[in-house]
Write a protein that holds these residues in place. Sequence first.
Motif, mmCIF file in Angstrom:
data_model
loop_
_atom_site.group_PDB
_atom_site.id
_atom_site.type_symbol
_atom_site.label_atom_id
_atom_site.label_comp_id
_atom_site.label_asym_id
_atom_site.label_seq_id
_atom_site.Cartn_x
_atom_site.Cartn_y
_atom_site.Cartn_z
ATOM 1 N N LYS A 5 11.838 5.291 1.893
ATOM 2 C CA LYS A 5 12.613 6.486 1.580
ATOM 3 C C LYS A 5 11.872 7.356 0.571
ATOM 4 N N VAL A 6 12.063 8.652 0.697
ATOM 5 C CA VAL A 6 11.653 9.619 -0.320
ATOM 6 C C VAL A 6 12.940 10.203 -0.869
ATOM 7 N N GLY A 7 13.264 9.853 -2.091
ATOM 8 C CA GLY A 7 14.565 10.243 -2.623
ATOM 9 C C GLY A 7 15.662 9.577 -1.807
ATOM 10 N N PHE A 64 0.813 -1.219 0.000
ATOM 11 C CA PHE A 64 0.000 0.000 0.000
ATOM 12 C C PHE A 64 0.849 1.273 0.000
ATOM 13 N N LEU A 65 1.798 1.370 0.916
ATOM 14 C CA LEU A 65 2.502 2.644 1.099
ATOM 15 C C LEU A 65 3.217 3.128 -0.165
ATOM 16 N N PRO A 66 3.990 2.274 -0.871
ATOM 17 C CA PRO A 66 4.652 2.773 -2.086
ATOM 18 C C PRO A 66 3.693 3.000 -3.254
ATOM 19 N N ALA A 67 2.481 2.443 -3.158
ATOM 20 C CA ALA A 67 1.501 2.669 -4.222
ATOM 21 C C ALA A 67 0.844 4.036 -4.081
ATOM 22 N N VAL A 68 0.780 4.539 -2.854
ATOM 23 C CA VAL A 68 0.123 5.825 -2.598
ATOM 24 C C VAL A 68 1.129 6.974 -2.586
ATOM 25 N N PHE A 69 2.315 6.714 -2.049
ATOM 26 C CA PHE A 69 3.345 7.741 -1.932
ATOM 27 C C PHE A 69 4.600 7.310 -2.706
ATOM 28 N N PRO A 70 5.452 8.259 -3.095
ATOM 29 C CA PRO A 70 6.611 7.928 -3.927
ATOM 30 C C PRO A 70 7.764 7.325 -3.126
ATOM 31 N N TYR A 71 7.472 6.221 -2.434
ATOM 32 C CA TYR A 71 8.473 5.589 -1.591
ATOM 33 C C TYR A 71 9.260 4.521 -2.348
ATOM 34 N N THR A 72 10.511 4.393 -2.000
ATOM 35 C CA THR A 72 11.273 3.189 -2.290
ATOM 36 C C THR A 72 11.510 2.501 -0.953
ATOM 37 N N ALA A 73 11.669 1.176 -0.976
ATOM 38 C CA ALA A 73 11.733 0.412 0.265
ATOM 39 C C ALA A 73 13.060 -0.312 0.403
ATOM 40 N N ASP A 122 16.233 10.343 1.387
ATOM 41 C CA ASP A 122 15.905 10.490 2.806
ATOM 42 C C ASP A 122 15.031 9.336 3.291
ATOM 43 N N THR A 123 15.460 8.674 4.355
ATOM 44 C CA THR A 123 14.658 7.638 4.993
ATOM 45 C C THR A 123 13.637 8.327 5.891
ATOM 46 N N VAL A 124 12.348 8.091 5.650
ATOM 47 C CA VAL A 124 11.315 8.883 6.315
ATOM 48 C C VAL A 124 10.402 8.069 7.222
ATOM 49 N N LEU A 125 10.312 6.746 7.031
ATOM 50 C CA LEU A 125 9.377 5.939 7.812
ATOM 51 C C LEU A 125 9.920 4.527 7.992
ATOM 52 N N GLY A 126 9.453 3.871 9.050
ATOM 53 C CA GLY A 126 9.727 2.462 9.241
ATOM 54 C C GLY A 126 8.436 1.660 9.221
#
Length: 265
Positions: free
Chosen positions: A176-178, A153-162, A180-184
């Motif tokens: 990560k966003v770009g 779900f998370l990378p489908a909604v926001f531009p995250y790489t995991a 920057d690691t932003v969430l766990g």
Amino acid sequence: MAVQPEGSPCWADAMFSDVEGAKTFYGGVLGWTFGESSSEYGNYTQAYVDGRAVAAVVPPMPGQEGQSQWCLYLASADAAATAEKIRENGGEVLMEPMRVGEFGTMCLAREPAGAVFGVWQGGTHEGFEATAVPGAYCWAEFFTRDPQKTDAFLPAVFPYTAQRIEDAGVDFRLFKVGDDTVLGRMRMTEEFPPEVPSYVNVYFTVGNCDDAVARASGLGGVLRFGPMDSPFGRFAALSDPQGANFSVIDITTRQGETPTTTDVP
């Protein structure tokens, strides 16, 4: 502060049936001071560290009384478009995008595994005015009982790489966003009571973890885990007297080597 990149944590607030009690507790534990409550916006009251906004507390709206919990808001350039992505990818929109005067537009949602989070499209209120200093937000993790759903779900909604942490002894991912690691994302094990749903755990920075735990315990908080040393800081998990879970971390006290990570396709 500049508007946060899409998907970056940008604000945190919590509903409390006893707002004055919450102010006493968090003021004592994190050193927060509080602004005037805004009756126009449901007695929303911002918390400050050295004059900089770091969070907010608010009484529940009629019909929303219940367990207090912290809500993390993720930045969006277009809350309506993000709400549509949430629906398209199996999430639930709990509160449709709502404009909050000139401050911005908010939305509340639940991801498919059950954790509730917010979306914030900043206006004059762009979000945290301070982070990673004592009393301010530092980090957050989605604690989930169904990591496969959350991870999709998370990378489908926001531009995250995991990235997957390989040697931590737990099922844990980083988003990560770009650069920057932003969430766990932490998988909830059987150590969590079955009645505890998936949730977002918010970390606040403290100057000394053990001192913060002692202050919290003295003010009626409950220690859930720790204090424990890690490569990222000494931290502990707590519940406040009204049942809201949160963590504190001293990011200046670090032990151990940073765990190995592997990019997830």
